[in-house]
Design an enzyme around this catalytic site. Structure first.
Site, mmCIF file in Angstrom:
data_model
loop_
_atom_site.group_PDB
_atom_site.id
_atom_site.type_symbol
_atom_site.label_atom_id
_atom_site.label_comp_id
_atom_site.label_asym_id
_atom_site.label_seq_id
_atom_site.Cartn_x
_atom_site.Cartn_y
_atom_site.Cartn_z
ATOM 1 N N ASP A 189 53.560 10.454 5.184
ATOM 2 C CA ASP A 189 53.501 10.720 3.758
ATOM 3 C C ASP A 189 52.313 10.424 3.224
ATOM 4 O O ASP A 189 51.726 9.339 3.267
ATOM 5 C CB ASP A 189 54.653 9.637 3.035
ATOM 6 C CG ASP A 189 54.781 9.916 1.389
ATOM 7 O OD1 ASP A 189 53.924 10.708 1.114
ATOM 8 O OD2 ASP A 189 55.424 9.500 1.003
ATOM 9 N N TYR A 205 46.922 20.328 -11.407
ATOM 10 C CA TYR A 205 46.680 21.052 -10.204
ATOM 11 C C TYR A 205 45.300 21.587 -10.096
ATOM 12 O O TYR A 205 44.677 21.186 -9.051
ATOM 13 C CB TYR A 205 47.635 22.218 -9.878
ATOM 14 C CG TYR A 205 47.555 22.967 -8.700
ATOM 15 C CD1 TYR A 205 48.146 22.394 -7.519
ATOM 16 C CD2 TYR A 205 46.972 24.261 -8.620
ATOM 17 C CE1 TYR A 205 47.953 23.061 -6.487
ATOM 18 C CE2 TYR A 205 46.784 24.624 -7.467
ATOM 19 C CZ TYR A 205 47.258 24.386 -6.354
ATOM 20 O OH TYR A 205 47.286 25.023 -5.081
#
Length: 262
Positions: free
Chosen positions: A59, A167
């Site tokens: 992760d 983003y």
């Protein structure tokens, strides 16, 4: 840089663009360390590729998870005798959201942290933890090259649309750190290249509505279709193999320039 006989580590390697990179690397005679959270997809890919691939659960938003995966990677390279040759941090997410919605509510800090934590912090943390192993790998060729880092930005880094503030910020940061990272690592014989794709077939684009996909196609010049994962991975392979590519961001977008909104 020759891929054969080297190991390349790919975050987000179990699916999408990362998976395509894993396939190409193994086809070229290299080993691929697949670092991903999806154990099912990662295991299936290892079963397909055999001993040239190894899955490590990772992760990238969790620094301890990265550390454990990198320890496993180091053991694997010693077992195989194939030292590191490159790092491909391909794990990424997108969560659209206006910085201020129509009701006057600001974007939540949780949404901001989620995207930046994976796309930016996760990329940096992943790269920095693998780097000591790459920097200690044996050199290759007359230039004394040790390997390459190929990062993933986005067309949104240059033409972020409405709802893409976070983003675009995350991918713009990846693009902007390409040159200073290349300068930092030049003494070690490590190159840095970033690819900025437009819309490609991936898990991220699979959840887009038909309206959004149609709108994006209208912004494309040629070809008027999403990119294919193998078209992305072929450029990654070239970036690894071409030693004169360094400190540069390459757009892979078919001349697409994103409009403000669809």
């Amino acid at each position: 840089m020759k891929i054969q006989g080297r190991t390349f580590v790919v975050s987000g390697g179990a699916s999408g663009l990362g998976r395509a990179c894993v396939l190409d690397i193994c086809e070229k005679g290299g080993n691929a360390a697949i670092m991903d959270m999806n154990e099912e997809l990662g295991g299936a890919l290892v079963n397909q590729l055999g001993s040239s691939a190894r899955f490590f659960r990772c992760d990238v938003s969790d620094t301890e998870s990265i550390a454990a995966a990198v320890e496993g990677l180091a053991r694997w390279t010693k077992e195989t005798g194939k030292p590191l040759g490159g790092i491909i941090p391909a794990a990424g997410v997108g969560r659209p959201g206006l910085i201020l919605d129509k009701n006057g509510n600001p974007l939540t800090l949780e949404a901001i942290d989620f995207v930046l934590g994976i796309n930016l912090r996760g990329t940096l943390d992943f790269v920095r933890q693998v780097l000591p192993h790459l920097a200690s790998a044996p050199t290759q060729g007359p230039d004394g090259e040790r390997g390459a880092i190929v990062m993933v930005a986005s067309a949104a880094a240059f033409e972020g649309q409405m709802g893409q503030v976070v983003y675009a910020a995350s991918k713009g940061a990846v693009a902007s750190m390409t040159l200073p990272m290349a300068r930092d690592l030049s003494r070690f014989g490590i190159r840095v290249v970033t690819i900025a794709p437009s819309m490609f077939d991936s898990a991220m684009t699979a959840v887009m509505s038909d309206k959004v996909k149609t709108g994006l196609r209208k912004a494309m010049e040629f070809p008027t279709r999403p990119g294919k994962p193998e078209e992305f991975s072929s450029l990654v392979v070239h970036a690894i193999e071409n030693s004169m590519l360094n400190g540069v961001v390459i757009r892979l977008d078919g001349a697409t320039r994103m409009p403000s909104k669809l």
